[in-house]
Design a protein around this motif. Structure first.
Motif, short mmCIF file in Angstrom:
data_model
loop_
_atom_site.label_atom_id
_atom_site.label_comp_id
_atom_site.label_asym_id
_atom_site.label_seq_id
_atom_site.Cartn_x
_atom_site.Cartn_y
_atom_site.Cartn_z
N SER A 36 2.36 -4.05 3.48
CA SER A 36 2.16 -3.52 3.03
C SER A 36 2.64 -4.39 0.91
CB SER A 36 2.83 -1.84 2.81
OG SER A 36 2.56 -1.46 1.95
N SER A 37 1.47 -4.15 0.72
CA SER A 37 0.97 -4.27 -0.97
C SER A 37 1.80 -3.69 -1.37
CB SER A 37 -0.08 -4.13 -1.42
OG SER A 37 -0.31 -2.69 -1.64
N SER A 38 2.82 -2.60 -1.14
CA SER A 38 3.95 -1.96 -1.44
C SER A 38 5.22 -2.58 -1.93
CB SER A 38 4.32 -0.39 -0.79
OG SER A 38 3.10 0.42 -0.83
N TYR A 39 5.64 -3.54 -0.51
CA TYR A 39 6.18 -4.25 -0.30
C TYR A 39 6.33 -6.05 -1.15
CZ TYR A 39 8.30 -0.14 1.42
OH TYR A 39 8.76 0.67 1.11
N THR B 115 2.93 1.46 5.70
CA THR B 115 2.69 1.42 3.91
C THR B 115 4.30 1.85 3.59
OG1 THR B 115 2.72 3.41 4.66
CG2 THR B 115 0.39 3.05 3.83
N GLY B 116 5.02 0.75 4.55
CA GLY B 116 6.54 1.40 4.19
C GLY B 116 6.93 0.12 5.50
#
Length: 373
Positions: free
Chosen positions: A159-162, A184-185
């Motif tokens: 995920s690009s969130s991380y 996403t997580g």
């Protein structure tokens, strides 16, 4: 003339204090603390003190910021700055630059580093924000195979969130998924092919982490998976605040400082938009109203809240007369699994941090715990 000279000196000092942008990767060094010293948030004596590093502690040296400061990481993963004076720190090995780094990605938010591409796989450690890693392959839509700066290999959410790719990945992905979801997580997935974490999806026609379909899942399994994903999101949100200074009665409208209940409240708010009560006793009552609780901390799940009585000392006998549901709650933290807790409790301890529970006063003070989800 004197004013001009002072400005010139100040400009020179500022230039020295600000490190130049690195053009090469750095292999971290190591050091040992020889006398208790401030562990600060920035390379300045005016910056916040996260805690005091104790004599004998070993730290990883990430860089020599300037002639007066080292950027270091302690054994809990906190990163900060310490005086480079030999009176406080003994350098064992210096950080060294490597001209041709294989690093092709950077961690943008603290994330689980696991032994296999599954949310149920054993955790190696947490990769911290700003760490550089090498992505060796993309396992599927949800996982990267990576190697950290010490040469340890494992798996992390794609995920690009991380994680953010800063270069190309040799060979591309090793498999492809057939579901329609995106990761996403740090948790697992729910529903029709939409994942919410590092795990595999179990919805209709979705993937199991290696691209194979598993058909329809039961509503019970979906509910359990959803709770796991939410718990992982809360933990990830909390980990992003590692090292944030402690302040009793902290302002609930800022994230500059936290007390224990404010920290827990902010993690849930950031991750899920849930606003918990503002004090630990009320949070304890909230958990009892919303879930089954246990007085055995070893039965807790990742992301559960742990409630404790006030500190009386380090001896177990001091807490022998506690009553789990009658004794006043004085502290709260987030259970990480593997006997660890994410919490904050004093200025001296360095703010938000990870602690071991077993055999310490945390185990003796524990009243009960459960899920706030």
């Amino acid at each position: 003339m004197r004013r001009s000279l002072m400005i010139a000196v100040a400009a020179s000092m500022l230039a020295t204090a600000i490190p130049a942008a690195a053009s090469a990767a750095v292999k971290e060094g190591s050091a040992q603390i020889v006398s208790s010293v401030s562990f600060r948030t920035a390379p300045s004596t005016l910056s916040e003190v996260m805690r005091y590093l104790k004599t004998g502690e070993k730290v990883a040296v990430l860089e020599k910021t300037n002639s007066y400061w080292y950027k270091v990481r302690d054994t809990s993963g906190q990163v900060g700055y310490v005086s480079s004076q030999s009176a406080y720190l003994k350098l064992i090995t210096a950080p060294t630059e490597t001209a041709d780094s294989a690093a092709n990605a950077v961690i943008v938010a603290s994330v689980n580093f696991r032994k296999a591409p599954s949310a149920s796989a054993d955790q190696i450690r947490y990769l911290q924000k700003s760490e550089q890693v090498t992505v060796t392959s993309q396992v599927n839509s949800y996982w990267y195979a990576v190697t950290d700066s010490k040469g340890v290999s494992g798996y992390v959410s794609a995920s690009s969130s991380y994680i953010k790719l800063t270069g190309s990945v040799a060979g591309g992905g090793s498999s492809s998924s057939t579901g329609s979801g995106t990761a996403t997580g740090n948790g697992t997935a729910t529903g029709n092919g939409t994942t919410t974490g590092n795990g595999s999806t179990t919805g209709n026609g979705s993937t199991t982490g290696n691209g194979s379909s598993t058909g329809s899942s039961s509503s019970g399994s979906s509910s359990s998976t959803d709770l796991s994903a939410k718990a992982e999101a809360v933990i990830a949100a909390g980990m992003a605040y590692l090292g944030t200074p402690y302040e009793y009665g902290s302002d609930r409208n800022t994230t500059a400082t936290f007390d224990c209940s404010d920290f827990v409240r902010q993690a849930f708010k950031d991750a899920l938009g849930i606003t918990l009560p503002s004090d630990s006793a009320s949070q304890g009552a909230y958990v009892r109203e919303h879930s089954a609780v246990t007085t055995d901390w070893k039965q807790l799940k990742r992301g559960d809240l742990m409630f404790f009585m006030d500190y009386k000392g380090t001896s177990a006998s001091l807490y022998a007369n506690k009553s789990p549901f009658k004794t006043k709650i004085g502290h709260v933290g987030i259970y990480l699994g593997d006997g660890k807790i994410l919490q904050t409790y004093s200025k001296e301890s360095g703010g938000v941090r990870i602690d071991t529970i077993a055999g310490r006063h945390w185990e003796y003070r524990f009243l009960y715990g459960g899920s706030a989800l």
